[in-house]
Structure formats: structure tokens, C-alpha cells
Design a protein around this motif. Structure first.
Motif, PDB file in Angstrom:
ATOM      1  N   HIS A 144      66.352  14.621  38.716  1.00 56.17           N
ATOM      2  CA  HIS A 144      67.228  14.872  39.861  1.00 56.17           C
ATOM      3  C   HIS A 144      67.736  13.549  40.454  1.00 56.17           C
ATOM      4  O   HIS A 144      68.924  13.387  40.719  1.00 56.17           O
ATOM      5  CB  HIS A 144      66.482  15.698  40.921  1.00 56.17           C
ATOM      6  CG  HIS A 144      67.350  16.183  42.030  1.00 56.17           C
ATOM      7  ND1 HIS A 144      67.650  15.411  43.120  1.00 56.17           N
ATOM      8  CD2 HIS A 144      68.001  17.361  42.199  1.00 56.17           C
ATOM      9  CE1 HIS A 144      68.435  16.087  43.935  1.00 56.17           C
ATOM     10  NE2 HIS A 144      68.665  17.284  43.403  1.00 56.17           N
ATOM     11  N   GLU A 145      66.822  12.605  40.638  1.00 55.60           N
ATOM     12  CA  GLU A 145      67.187  11.319  41.223  1.00 55.60           C
ATOM     13  C   GLU A 145      68.068  10.504  40.265  1.00 55.60           C
ATOM     14  O   GLU A 145      68.995   9.812  40.694  1.00 55.60           O
ATOM     15  CB  GLU A 145      65.934  10.531  41.611  1.00 55.60           C
ATOM     16  CG  GLU A 145      66.193   9.339  42.511  1.00 55.60           C
ATOM     17  CD  GLU A 145      66.866   9.696  43.835  1.00 55.60           C
ATOM     18  OE1 GLU A 145      67.581   8.819  44.370  1.00 55.60           O
ATOM     19  OE2 GLU A 145      66.722  10.817  44.340  1.00 55.60           O
ATOM     20  N   GLN A 146      67.790  10.581  38.970  1.00 57.08           N
ATOM     21  CA  GLN A 146      68.611   9.877  37.980  1.00 57.08           C
ATOM     22  C   GLN A 146      70.060  10.362  38.054  1.00 57.08           C
ATOM     23  O   GLN A 146      70.994   9.554  38.056  1.00 57.08           O
ATOM     24  CB  GLN A 146      68.059  10.095  36.569  1.00 57.08           C
ATOM     25  CG  GLN A 146      66.725   9.422  36.329  1.00 57.08           C
ATOM     26  CD  GLN A 146      66.063   9.855  35.028  1.00 57.08           C
ATOM     27  OE1 GLN A 146      66.609  10.636  34.258  1.00 57.08           O
ATOM     28  NE2 GLN A 146      64.866   9.336  34.781  1.00 57.08           N
ATOM     29  N   LEU A 147      70.235  11.677  38.133  1.00 58.35           N
ATOM     30  CA  LEU A 147      71.583  12.246  38.213  1.00 58.35           C
ATOM     31  C   LEU A 147      72.247  11.884  39.537  1.00 58.35           C
ATOM     32  O   LEU A 147      73.400  11.458  39.568  1.00 58.35           O
ATOM     33  CB  LEU A 147      71.521  13.767  38.033  1.00 58.35           C
ATOM     34  CG  LEU A 147      72.844  14.524  38.170  1.00 58.35           C
ATOM     35  CD1 LEU A 147      73.901  13.973  37.221  1.00 58.35           C
ATOM     36  CD2 LEU A 147      72.630  16.010  37.912  1.00 58.35           C
ATOM     37  N   THR A 148      71.503  12.011  40.636  1.00 57.06           N
ATOM     38  CA  THR A 148      72.053  11.678  41.964  1.00 57.06           C
ATOM     39  C   THR A 148      72.527  10.223  42.010  1.00 57.06           C
ATOM     40  O   THR A 148      73.653   9.939  42.438  1.00 57.06           O
ATOM     41  CB  THR A 148      70.989  11.911  43.070  1.00 57.06           C
ATOM     42  OG1 THR A 148      70.552  13.263  42.998  1.00 57.06           O
ATOM     43  CG2 THR A 148      71.545  11.630  44.448  1.00 57.06           C
ATOM     44  N   GLN A 149      71.669   9.301  41.557  1.00 59.65           N
ATOM     45  CA  GLN A 149      72.023   7.877  41.581  1.00 59.65           C
ATOM     46  C   GLN A 149      73.203   7.582  40.656  1.00 59.65           C
ATOM     47  O   GLN A 149      74.056   6.746  40.968  1.00 59.65           O
ATOM     48  CB  GLN A 149      70.817   7.014  41.203  1.00 59.65           C
ATOM     49  CG  GLN A 149      69.685   7.031  42.214  1.00 59.65           C
ATOM     50  CD  GLN A 149      70.122   6.611  43.602  1.00 59.65           C
ATOM     51  OE1 GLN A 149      70.939   5.721  43.780  1.00 59.65           O
ATOM     52  NE2 GLN A 149      69.601   7.287  44.608  1.00 59.65           N
ATOM     53  N   SER A 150      73.269   8.269  39.521  1.00 55.72           N
ATOM     54  CA  SER A 150      74.379   8.064  38.593  1.00 55.72           C
ATOM     55  C   SER A 150      75.701   8.523  39.204  1.00 55.72           C
ATOM     56  O   SER A 150      76.734   7.863  39.059  1.00 55.72           O
ATOM     57  CB  SER A 150      74.138   8.805  37.278  1.00 55.72           C
ATOM     58  OG  SER A 150      73.011   8.272  36.631  1.00 55.72           O
ATOM     59  N   LEU A 151      75.663   9.651  39.917  1.00 48.07           N
ATOM     60  CA  LEU A 151      76.877  10.131  40.585  1.00 48.07           C
ATOM     61  C   LEU A 151      77.277   9.197  41.730  1.00 48.07           C
ATOM     62  O   LEU A 151      78.464   8.951  41.950  1.00 48.07           O
ATOM     63  CB  LEU A 151      76.671  11.562  41.093  1.00 48.07           C
ATOM     64  CG  LEU A 151      76.618  12.624  39.986  1.00 48.07           C
ATOM     65  CD1 LEU A 151      76.100  13.949  40.528  1.00 48.07           C
ATOM     66  CD2 LEU A 151      77.970  12.799  39.323  1.00 48.07           C
TER      67      LEU A 151
END
Length: 195
Positions: A144-151
């Protein structure tokens, strides 16, 4: 503070005396002998290189070659990261308040519904592998955090050109149509509310 000067300062403080001597030797063809003899630190050497316009924020190939010659791959990678990430965006390069609200809502839906295939989406948005790898390394075992930070990285990179329509288009381009539909459903009331 100028980010490029801050980077050069950090390079200077991490150079050993031997590395500085090697850098000075490698600069002999470009900088006069007398000037080089007076150099006592990396900062002084970088100042001369800046003054002679051998290096600049947008002209780093000479500096990169110097650092490679003294086997400082760690500094080379920091330099490449700086070039890749570019400058911090100016305030006038940010999306308007309405677009930011839409983006926030869209990102919430995407983070709730996109699973292990998140990298495919981020690639479709144009974020580099290097940035994704750095985000994964900083947030291991937290999808979840990987996707959030990538966005967020995508938002920062695109500035005012970051549009929710691009997110939806990228989702559809990755055959994540169900998620794209959910984003559109969530945004419809927000879009109508501003008219």
C-alpha cells in the motif's frame, strides 16, 4: 539554498585526501597548475570548475567522469539521481485546488484496489524504475505504501500536468478497468459539486 551546491558540498566532505589529489591531477588539462596547487578541498576545486563553466546544474558529464575515474560510484549514483529527479517544482507548477482534491480521491481508490500489479500502472504513468526501486527499498513489505509513494512521486514529477484523467487512462491501459470505473464513480460527485 541551491540544491546543486548542496550536492557538491556533500561530495566535498566525503572525499579523502587521496581522492582530492587524484581529482586535481585529472583536472590539470583544464585548470592552471598554480590554481590547482592552492586547492585544499573538494569545495575549492568545485568552485573553480563552476567558475570556468566546466560543471553546472545542467552540465554534469565532466564531474561524472571525474568521479568515475576516482572509483566513487556512490557519488556518481547520487549525481545521476540528482539529474534524474531535477529541481523541486515551483509553486506555480502545482495543480489547482480542485485538481488536487480529485487526485487525492483518485489515489485513495487506486491504493485500495490495485494490488501486486501496481508497478505496471506506475510504469504506464512514466515513473522510472530507479525511483520505484528506491520507494520499494524504503517501504519493504508494505504494498500500500509503495503504491502511495509511487503515485506521490508521479504527482511531484508531473506538477500541474498531473491529471486524474491520466490516472484513469493509465489504469485502462493496464486493463485495470474495474479500478478505473471505481475512480470515475468516486470522482463524479466531486466534479459535479464544483460546477
Amino acid at each position: 539554498m541551491d540544491p546543486f551546491l548542496a550536492l557538491l558540498h556533500s561530495f566535498s566532505s566525503s572525499l579523502s585526501d587521496g581522492e582530492l589529489a587524484s581529482l586535481k591531477f585529472l583536472c590539470r588539462g583544464r585548470i592552471g597548475k598554480r590554481k590547482l596547487e592552492s586547492v585544499q578541498s573538494g569545495a575549492e576545486l568545485f568552485t573553480i570548475l563552476l567558475e570556468q563553466q566546466l560543471i553546472a546544474r545542467d552540465k554534469v558529464s565532466f564531474l561524472e567522469a571525474l568521479l568515475e575515474s576516482v572509483k566513487r560510484e556512490d557519488l556518481v549514483s547520487q549525481l545521476k539521481q540528482f539529474v534524474e529527479e531535477g529541481e523541486v517544482k515551483a509553486p506555480d507548477d502545482q495543480p489547482d485546488v480542485h485538481e488536487k482534491r480529485l487526485q487525492k480521491a483518485a489515489i485513495e481508490v487506486i491504493c485500495e484496489n490495485v494490488g501486486r500489479d501496481w508497478k505496471m500502472l506506475i510504469r504506464k504513468l512514466g515513473v522510472s524504475e530507479v525511483k520505484m526501486d528506491r520507494i520499494v527499498a524504503a517501504n519493504p513489505l508494505n504494498l500500500h505504501e509503495q503504491l502511495t509513494q509511487s503515485l506521490r512521486e508521479w504527482q511531484k514529477w508531473k506538477g500541474k500536468d498531473a491529471k486524474v484523467t491520466d490516472l484513469i487512462k493509465a489504469l485502462r491501459g493496464c486493463n485495470m478497468n474495474l479500478v478505473a470505473d471505481k475512480v470515475e464513480e468516486k470522482l463524479l460527485p466531486l466534479s459535479i459539486g464544483t460546477r
